[in-house]
Write a protein that holds these residues in place. Sequence first.
Motif, PDB file in Angstrom:
ATOM      1  N   UNK A 183      36.262 -79.039  16.373  1.00  0.00           N
ATOM      2  CA  UNK A 183      35.422 -79.333  17.531  1.00  0.00           C
ATOM      3  C   UNK A 183      35.118 -78.085  18.346  1.00  0.00           C
ATOM      4  N   UNK A 184      36.078 -77.155  18.448  1.00  0.00           N
ATOM      5  CA  UNK A 184      35.849 -75.968  19.279  1.00  0.00           C
ATOM      6  C   UNK A 184      34.714 -75.109  18.737  1.00  0.00           C
ATOM      7  N   UNK A 185      34.682 -74.926  17.424  1.00  0.00           N
ATOM      8  CA  UNK A 185      33.579 -74.157  16.852  1.00  0.00           C
ATOM      9  C   UNK A 185      32.266 -74.902  17.010  1.00  0.00           C
ATOM     10  N   UNK A 186      32.307 -76.232  16.918  1.00  0.00           N
ATOM     11  CA  UNK A 186      31.098 -77.028  17.146  1.00  0.00           C
ATOM     12  C   UNK A 186      30.547 -76.807  18.542  1.00  0.00           C
ATOM     13  N   UNK A 187      31.425 -76.687  19.524  1.00  0.00           N
ATOM     14  CA  UNK A 187      30.973 -76.427  20.891  1.00  0.00           C
ATOM     15  C   UNK A 187      30.176 -75.122  20.953  1.00  0.00           C
ATOM     16  N   UNK A 188      30.632 -74.123  20.213  1.00  0.00           N
ATOM     17  CA  UNK A 188      29.896 -72.854  20.159  1.00  0.00           C
ATOM     18  C   UNK A 188      28.526 -73.047  19.523  1.00  0.00           C
ATOM     19  N   UNK A 189      28.467 -73.837  18.451  1.00  0.00           N
ATOM     20  CA  UNK A 189      27.201 -74.047  17.760  1.00  0.00           C
ATOM     21  C   UNK A 189      26.211 -74.817  18.617  1.00  0.00           C
ATOM     22  N   UNK A 190      26.700 -75.819  19.345  1.00  0.00           N
ATOM     23  CA  UNK A 190      25.810 -76.560  20.253  1.00  0.00           C
ATOM     24  C   UNK A 190      25.251 -75.610  21.311  1.00  0.00           C
ATOM     25  N   UNK A 237      26.067 -59.958  17.791  1.00  0.00           N
ATOM     26  CA  UNK A 237      27.193 -59.776  18.714  1.00  0.00           C
ATOM     27  C   UNK A 237      28.223 -60.884  18.522  1.00  0.00           C
ATOM     28  N   UNK A 238      27.768 -62.128  18.380  1.00  0.00           N
ATOM     29  CA  UNK A 238      28.687 -63.256  18.202  1.00  0.00           C
ATOM     30  C   UNK A 238      29.505 -63.093  16.924  1.00  0.00           C
ATOM     31  N   UNK A 239      28.846 -62.717  15.833  1.00  0.00           N
ATOM     32  CA  UNK A 239      29.546 -62.540  14.561  1.00  0.00           C
ATOM     33  C   UNK A 239      30.526 -61.371  14.631  1.00  0.00           C
ATOM     34  N   UNK A 266      36.710 -68.315  20.573  1.00  0.00           N
ATOM     35  CA  UNK A 266      36.304 -68.026  21.945  1.00  0.00           C
ATOM     36  C   UNK A 266      35.441 -66.774  21.994  1.00  0.00           C
ATOM     37  N   UNK A 267      35.808 -65.779  21.192  1.00  0.00           N
ATOM     38  CA  UNK A 267      35.028 -64.538  21.153  1.00  0.00           C
ATOM     39  C   UNK A 267      33.618 -64.796  20.630  1.00  0.00           C
ATOM     40  N   UNK A 268      33.489 -65.616  19.584  1.00  0.00           N
ATOM     41  CA  UNK A 268      32.160 -65.954  19.069  1.00  0.00           C
ATOM     42  C   UNK A 268      31.349 -66.695  20.127  1.00  0.00           C
ATOM     43  N   UNK A 280      26.821 -66.692  24.374  1.00  0.00           N
ATOM     44  CA  UNK A 280      26.304 -66.906  25.733  1.00  0.00           C
ATOM     45  C   UNK A 280      26.110 -65.625  26.529  1.00  0.00           C
ATOM     46  N   UNK A 281      26.458 -64.461  25.970  1.00  0.00           N
ATOM     47  CA  UNK A 281      26.479 -63.262  26.809  1.00  0.00           C
ATOM     48  C   UNK A 281      25.099 -62.835  27.306  1.00  0.00           C
ATOM     49  N   UNK A 282      24.029 -63.281  26.663  1.00  0.00           N
ATOM     50  CA  UNK A 282      22.678 -62.927  27.111  1.00  0.00           C
ATOM     51  C   UNK A 282      21.894 -64.162  27.559  1.00  0.00           C
TER      52      UNK A 282
END
Length: 279
Positions: A87-94, A125-127, A143-145, A150-152
């Motif tokens: 689920x955590x990686x899914x949150x990043x993808x959403x 940057x995410x990768x 978390x880093x991904x 979101x950094x930009x």
Amino acid sequence: MDRLEAFKAIAAQAGRGELTFPTNIDASIKLQRALNDENCHIDLAAKLVQADPLLAARTVAIANSVAYNRSGMEISSVKTAVQRLGVRTLQSLVTSVIVRQLGTKIRNPLLKAKANQLWEHTAHVAALAQVIARRVSHVDPDTAMFAGIVHEVGGFYMLSQAESYPEVMEGDPEEWTAHGEVQIGRGVLQKLMIPENVFKAVEAMWEGMRALPPENLGDTLLLANDLSPIASPLHARPGATSVAAASTIDFAVGDGTLASIMEESAEEVKSLTAALLHN
């Protein structure tokens, strides 16, 4: 209205939470909230992902990337992909879908080209952040991904508003960094309910301060930004190196060096970047 006044107007709206998002983002934000619920199990997450064709395709692509498919066993089922990623990686993808959707409102060819370049930069940057976190700084890779994705986001929002406020594209790039990025970026990050630790890492990036070797999430994010082969089209970040100079960054990591680790991880970064760019 001059450029700084336009920045202030957009920043004031962001500060009040009066952000204008494309309508297709609303569904993604609702999905993000559902995934944030601690009671959201894998089966429910898979059903939610399957309802969004773009997210479903990206989820399967990420699950098949070298970073997440260590066994080399390719999958085509969304549910299996969700089980592999969690689920955590899914949150990043959403969130990546939300960020990318900010560019769908843009019609001006010049602005659209900038948005496309900014997304390429973001994906790299995410990768890179994911690999650097796992192999070098030892902060949480997912978390880093997410932080890389979101950094930009403030820049994406600014570009989405540029047709209403054309002044924001005038003047020097440094004016965006000095007067627009922080104020607008904070408002958008708050609207998207970005966790505090990621918020602080992005703020550290705005300040341009970092340690080498990287010690925390902010350091990891800034190093990933420096190593990205695609530069942001909006600015040269304070403290950042040029794309050419970034290739000279190196330091000892255990028995190896940053350069050797990045060389070993090149296929992993390439695969994960391609999956994030997948449409």
